[in-house]
Motif scaffolding. Sequence first.
Motif, short mmCIF file in Angstrom:
data_model
loop_
_atom_site.label_atom_id
_atom_site.label_comp_id
_atom_site.label_asym_id
_atom_site.label_seq_id
_atom_site.Cartn_x
_atom_site.Cartn_y
_atom_site.Cartn_z
N CYS A 143 0.60 -1.83 0.13
CA CYS A 143 0.06 0.18 -0.42
C CYS A 143 0.88 1.24 -0.38
CB CYS A 143 -0.98 -0.22 1.15
SG CYS A 143 -1.93 -1.71 1.30
N VAL A 144 2.08 1.18 0.91
CA VAL A 144 3.15 2.52 0.22
C VAL A 144 3.66 2.66 -0.46
CG1 VAL A 144 5.00 3.52 1.92
CG2 VAL A 144 3.13 2.29 3.09
N VAL A 145 4.48 1.20 -1.68
CA VAL A 145 4.39 1.42 -2.32
C VAL A 145 3.82 2.05 -3.70
CG1 VAL A 145 5.40 0.23 -4.46
CG2 VAL A 145 5.97 -0.32 -2.44
N ILE A 146 2.40 1.88 -3.34
CA ILE A 146 1.48 1.99 -4.52
C ILE A 146 0.63 3.72 -4.19
CG2 ILE A 146 -1.40 1.90 -5.15
CD1 ILE A 146 -1.12 -1.36 -4.22
N LEU A 147 0.82 3.43 -3.14
CA LEU A 147 0.60 5.39 -2.41
C LEU A 147 1.65 6.39 -2.79
CD1 LEU A 147 -1.34 6.91 -1.32
CD2 LEU A 147 -0.69 7.32 0.86
N THR A 148 2.82 5.82 -2.91
CA THR A 148 3.61 6.74 -3.37
C THR A 148 4.29 7.07 -5.04
OG1 THR A 148 5.49 5.84 -1.25
CG2 THR A 148 6.68 6.99 -2.90
N VAL A 149 4.17 5.79 -5.56
CA VAL A 149 4.20 5.99 -6.75
C VAL A 149 3.16 6.59 -7.92
CG1 VAL A 149 3.60 4.70 -9.34
CG2 VAL A 149 4.80 3.33 -7.17
N LYS A 150 2.05 6.55 -7.36
CA LYS A 150 0.63 7.69 -6.92
C LYS A 150 0.73 9.12 -7.19
CE LYS A 150 -3.24 10.05 -6.17
NZ LYS A 150 -3.21 10.98 -5.35
N ARG A 151 1.08 8.70 -6.18
CA ARG A 151 1.51 10.52 -5.79
C ARG A 151 2.75 11.08 -6.34
NH1 ARG A 151 2.07 10.68 0.51
NH2 ARG A 151 0.27 10.87 1.64
N ALA A 152 3.63 10.12 -6.86
CA ALA A 152 5.19 10.40 -7.85
C ALA A 152 4.75 11.12 -9.09
CB ALA A 152 6.14 10.33 -7.61
N THR A 153 4.12 10.11 -9.33
CA THR A 153 3.23 10.00 -10.94
C THR A 153 2.39 11.39 -11.56
OG1 THR A 153 3.57 7.70 -11.60
CG2 THR A 153 2.42 8.93 -13.28
N PHE A 194 -5.30 20.69 -15.58
CA PHE A 194 -6.59 20.39 -14.98
C PHE A 194 -6.81 18.58 -14.42
CE2 PHE A 194 -7.45 24.86 -15.90
CZ PHE A 194 -7.49 24.95 -14.69
N ASP A 195 -6.32 17.58 -15.40
CA ASP A 195 -6.52 16.54 -15.76
C ASP A 195 -5.63 15.69 -14.50
OD1 ASP A 195 -7.58 13.72 -15.88
OD2 ASP A 195 -5.59 13.67 -16.84
N SER A 196 -4.46 16.61 -14.15
CA SER A 196 -3.14 16.37 -13.26
C SER A 196 -3.48 16.73 -11.73
CB SER A 196 -2.08 16.79 -13.54
OG SER A 196 -1.72 16.41 -15.07
N ILE A 197 -4.51 17.74 -11.79
CA ILE A 197 -4.84 18.28 -9.99
C ILE A 197 -5.98 16.81 -9.79
CG2 ILE A 197 -5.84 19.91 -9.14
CD1 ILE A 197 -4.92 22.19 -11.20
N ALA A 198 -6.44 16.54 -10.06
CA ALA A 198 -7.29 15.76 -9.85
C ALA A 198 -6.28 14.43 -9.17
CB ALA A 198 -8.55 15.11 -10.89
N TYR A 199 -5.58 13.83 -10.05
CA TYR A 199 -4.73 12.75 -9.21
C TYR A 199 -3.73 13.08 -7.81
CZ TYR A 199 -6.35 9.59 -13.57
OH TYR A 199 -6.54 9.48 -14.44
N VAL A 200 -4.64 14.93 -8.17
CA VAL A 200 -2.91 15.06 -6.78
C VAL A 200 -4.28 15.11 -5.65
CG1 VAL A 200 -1.26 16.30 -5.75
CG2 VAL A 200 -1.33 15.84 -8.83
N MET A 201 -5.73 15.68 -6.06
CA MET A 201 -6.14 16.07 -5.37
C MET A 201 -6.39 15.77 -3.18
SD MET A 201 -10.24 17.06 -7.00
CE MET A 201 -10.50 18.52 -8.66
N GLY A 202 -5.68 14.08 -3.26
CA GLY A 202 -6.64 13.88 -2.28
C GLY A 202 -5.81 12.14 -2.23
N GLU A 203 -6.29 11.82 -1.24
CA GLU A 203 -5.61 10.21 -0.67
C GLU A 203 -7.32 9.47 -1.32
OE1 GLU A 203 -3.41 9.56 -2.00
OE2 GLU A 203 -2.72 12.01 -1.22
N ASP A 204 -7.57 8.90 -0.06
CA ASP A 204 -8.98 8.52 -0.04
C ASP A 204 -10.15 8.68 1.13
OD1 ASP A 204 -10.66 5.65 -0.40
OD2 ASP A 204 -10.22 4.75 1.65
#
Length: 349
Positions: A28-38, A76-86
Amino acid sequence: MEIKRFGQSSNDSSRCTLFNTDSDDYRCVVILTVKRATATFSLIGCLFMLFVIWLLRRYHSLAQKMILSLTVAAFFDSIAYVMGEDHPEGRLCNFQAWWLTYFDWSALAWVCLITLNLYLNLVKEMRTDQYQIPYHVLAWGVPLLMSCMPLFGGFYGPAGAWCWITEEHVAWRFGIWYVPLFTLIVLMMICYARIIYVANKRMQSWFGTFNPERERRKVSLAEEIKPLKWYPSVYLLVSLFPLINRLHNAFYPRDPVFSLTVLHVFSAPLHGLANAFVFGLDRDTWGQLSLTGIQLALHSRLCDRTQIREYHPGPVRYMPADEMGFSDSDDDTNVLFFSPDMALKDRGP
């Protein structure tokens, strides 16, 4: 566009529901880190693209304006992926899901319209400047329809690292996004194949005496189609892993695969960024991004206020010399009026 639900839930803040383990599970840590970085890299890349477009003034022709609109949608699409977590289920989660769907579709719509515009220009030999407003209506209107249907149906909710259509509505996931996405990818591949074929055939058919304008068009056409062979492959690559992971989740909802999930969260936020780079940064653009080129461009943007404007002659009122205060003995060679019929040598110094 989404991954299976994971992270903290509203009932158990210490569980990672994707793998049914503790929230500090390395997967879960790896998935969250990859998501944030990308997502962060995609956001920075879009900002860089917007800066380059502003710096080099790549927003005058219709094609350049369309690339600018694509980059804005990708931003703006990238902002959507950075908006928040769960996010827990609620208005904020629904807003993030709607935002993500809308700008994913906007980026895809601009890519399709750029392809269509290029097809009309090169294959049909049509001028498309008059289609600018219809392009905008389609690129911003169709995504609004596609993003509002799940919203009004109540299908949005927590769906993993970000909110999207919940796992209880798998058919809507494929109907709203994946089926149209890959259908359009196939159509664009066919369209690009036709564009490249016609362009190559046209270049080979040019012959006869040397014509500078014809040679310029030939070089321009060759440069225009060079990046096309890469575009379908790039878009297909960033869309393939999310599709595979979604298909696996549909058949095995209780058995997620860690590697597929990582590839999913890595490639999903790159849709708009990949489009912007493929369309916007050609060899000529990269050549202007040297240190010296950037300095000259910045100086031109920030320091040079010189404006060159076209002179349009208007009606002329002819006056006798004595009314103007001049006599026949005045030794003055300045021209006091302009007539379009005058020869250049008659216009004075």
